[in-house]
Every structure is written in structure tokens, then in C-alpha cells.
Design a protein around this motif. Structure first.
Motif: not given
Length: 277
Positions: A3-12, A70-77, A104-112
Motif C-alpha cells: 500500500n502507499s504507506e509501505t512505499i512511503f516508508t521505503i522512500v523515507t 487534505s491533511n498533514l500526512y499527505e501534505s508532508l508527502v 535531500s535532508i528536508v524530504p527525509f525529515l518531512a517523510m520521517a
């Protein structure tokens, strides 16, 4: 199928790896880790985009069918994706790979941050105020602006480090670009971000009129968006009309991004209609 959450975890973790490789290229002044870092960041951005599209599809499967903004999680992604894509364009155009250590550190921190238990990652139906096409226009333009300001801040920090060290090193492999290039890049990123932030505020005002019957209500988010806009407007005015450059512009760029961060995160601590949950 993940699912998308698993992909986002890997992407982090991929964003984290890109950051490590960019730092290695910077410290050891080698081209191989730098080129590898670029490839890893491209993979991270592609995975981020794929996860974003998959989450959009998941919302349709659940019967909600909305763009995931629509929410904080999706906006961070989405914030992470915007920074990665804009930076990759800048790197390709200007060959300033060292900036990747900051970009690259800012996307990492946002996803984390998005992966923290306190951030709700559930797909939920939109409240009536968010059921508008203006949501897409407003959020996309604002976050393109925020992403450009983030990159400008990173370049400004590099500029301040470079100018403080007074190093004659001006190479592009594992080294900072020359101060003139960094100054011009900061200006271009801020001009780009200012344009999209302005459009974001305008589309937000139109959306507010449709949702709440008024264009402007001095909500904390609206107020801090205006403060941020004024800081960057002052910066551009000082550059165009007063000829400011160098350290003064770099300092203003950093101050502006602090205002961006408060507009994004800080207002969530205040009561208002725009608080991301």
C-alpha cells in the motif's frame, strides 16, 4: 501489492541514503558518490510520486476519490516530492550537486515526521469545506512555493558557510559552488517561490469565499501566510531596488524559511480553520 504507506516508508530510507551519499561526495570530494546520490534521489522522487498516485487510487477504492492533499500526512508527502523534483531540475540545469546535501535532508525529515504515530495517516472522507477543486490549486501552488523557499534556504546556508570560510575552492565536485552562483540561485529560487506563494494566496482567498463566504478572515494561517509573503516581497524589493546581494539576502532567505515553517507547522498549535490534523 504494497500500500502507499509501505512505499512511503521505503522512500523515507531512500531519501536518507541520498543525503548520506551527497554528504560523502561533499566531504571526500569524489564524483562517484555524488553521481550515485543523484540516482538515489531520482529513485526516491519516483517512489514518492508512485506512492502519491497509489494513495489517490486507494481513496477512490474506498469511495472517497480525492487528490491526497487534505491533511498533514499527505501534505508532508507532497512537500517532500516538490523539494526533490525542483532540486533535481536545479542540479541538472546548474550542476550544483553539493546543494543536494541540503536539498535531500528536508524530504527525509518531512517523510520521517509523517511516519510518526502522532500524525494520522488514515484515508478519511473530506469535510465539506475541502470538497472543492480550489483545494488542488491552492495546495499545489503553496507547496511549490514552500519547496523553492526550502532550497533557497539551503543554498543560503551554503553561501554563509562559504563566505565565512573565505575558501578559494570553487569546484563543483564535492565542493560548494562559487558565491556568485549561489547568490543568483538563491534569488531565482525565491522569485520562483514568491510567484507560486502569491498564486497560492489568491486561490486560497477565492476558495475561502466559496467555503466560508469571505475572502480573508485573519485566521492564523492567513495571517502568517501574509507575513511570509511580506518577508519575501521585502527581500525581492531590496534586491531589485536597493541592490542587496550576498549575506544580507542569505540572512533574509533563512528568516523567510523560518516563517514558512511556522506558517506550515506552528499555526497548527493555534486555533483556526486551517490547522492540519
Amino acid at each position: 501489492m504494497p500500500n502507499s504507506e509501505t512505499i512511503f516508508t521505503i522512500v523515507t530510507f531512500i531519501y536518507g541514503l541520498a543525503f548520506i551519499l551527497y554528504v560523502a561526495a561533499w566531504i571526500f570530494k569524489k564524483s562517484l558518490p555524488g553521481k550515485t546520490a543523484t540516482g538515489v534521489l531520482i529513485a526516491a522522487a519516483a517512489g514518492n510520486a508512485a506512492g502519491f498516485v497509489l494513495r489517490w487510487a486507494e481513496s477512490h477504492q474506498m469511495g472517497y476519490g480525492y487528490v491526497p492533499l487534505s491533511n498533514l500526512y499527505e501534505s508532508l508527502v507532497f512537500f517532500a516530492l516538490c523539494i526533490a523534483v525542483i532540486y533535481l531540475v536545479v542540479e541538472y540545469r546548474y550542476k550544483v550537486r553539493t546543494v543536494g546535501a541540503f536539498a535531500s535532508i528536508v524530504p527525509f525529515l518531512a517523510m520521517a515526521y509523517a511516519s510518526l504515530p502522532s500524525v494520522d495517516s488514515q484515508i478519511q472522507p473530506l469535510i465539506p469545506a475541502l470538497q472543492s477543486n480550489w483545494l488542488i490549486a491552492h495546495v499545489i501552488t503553496c507547496f511549490l512555493g514552500y519547496a523553492a523557499f526550502a532550497i533557497a534556504c539551503g543554498i543560503s546556508i551554503m553561501y554563509l558557510i562559504k563566505s565565512a570560510s573565505a575558501s578559494p575552492d570553487t569546484g563543483t565536485v564535492g565542493r560548494f559552488p562559487d558565491v556568485e552562483t549561489m547568490d543568483e540561485l538563491t534569488h531565482q529560487m525565491i522569485a520562483f517561490g514568491f510567484l507560486f506563494l502569491s498564486v497560492g494566496i489568491i486561490t486560497g482567498a477565492i476558495w475561502a469565499d466559496q467555503a466560508w463566504g469571505r475572502y480573508w478572515g485573519w485566521d492564523p494561517k492567513e495571517t502568517w501566510s501574509l507575513i511570509t509573503w511580506l518577508i519575501y516581497a521585502t527581500l525581492l524589493h531590496a534586491r531589485f531596488m536597493r541592490g542587496w546581494e550576498g549575506r544580507r539576502i542569505a540572512y533574509l532567505s533563512c528568516i523567510g524559511f523560518v516563517a514558512v515553517l511556522f506558517t506550515y507547522f506552528g499555526v497548527n498549535l493555534l486555533p483556526g480553520l486551517h490547522s492540519y490534523q
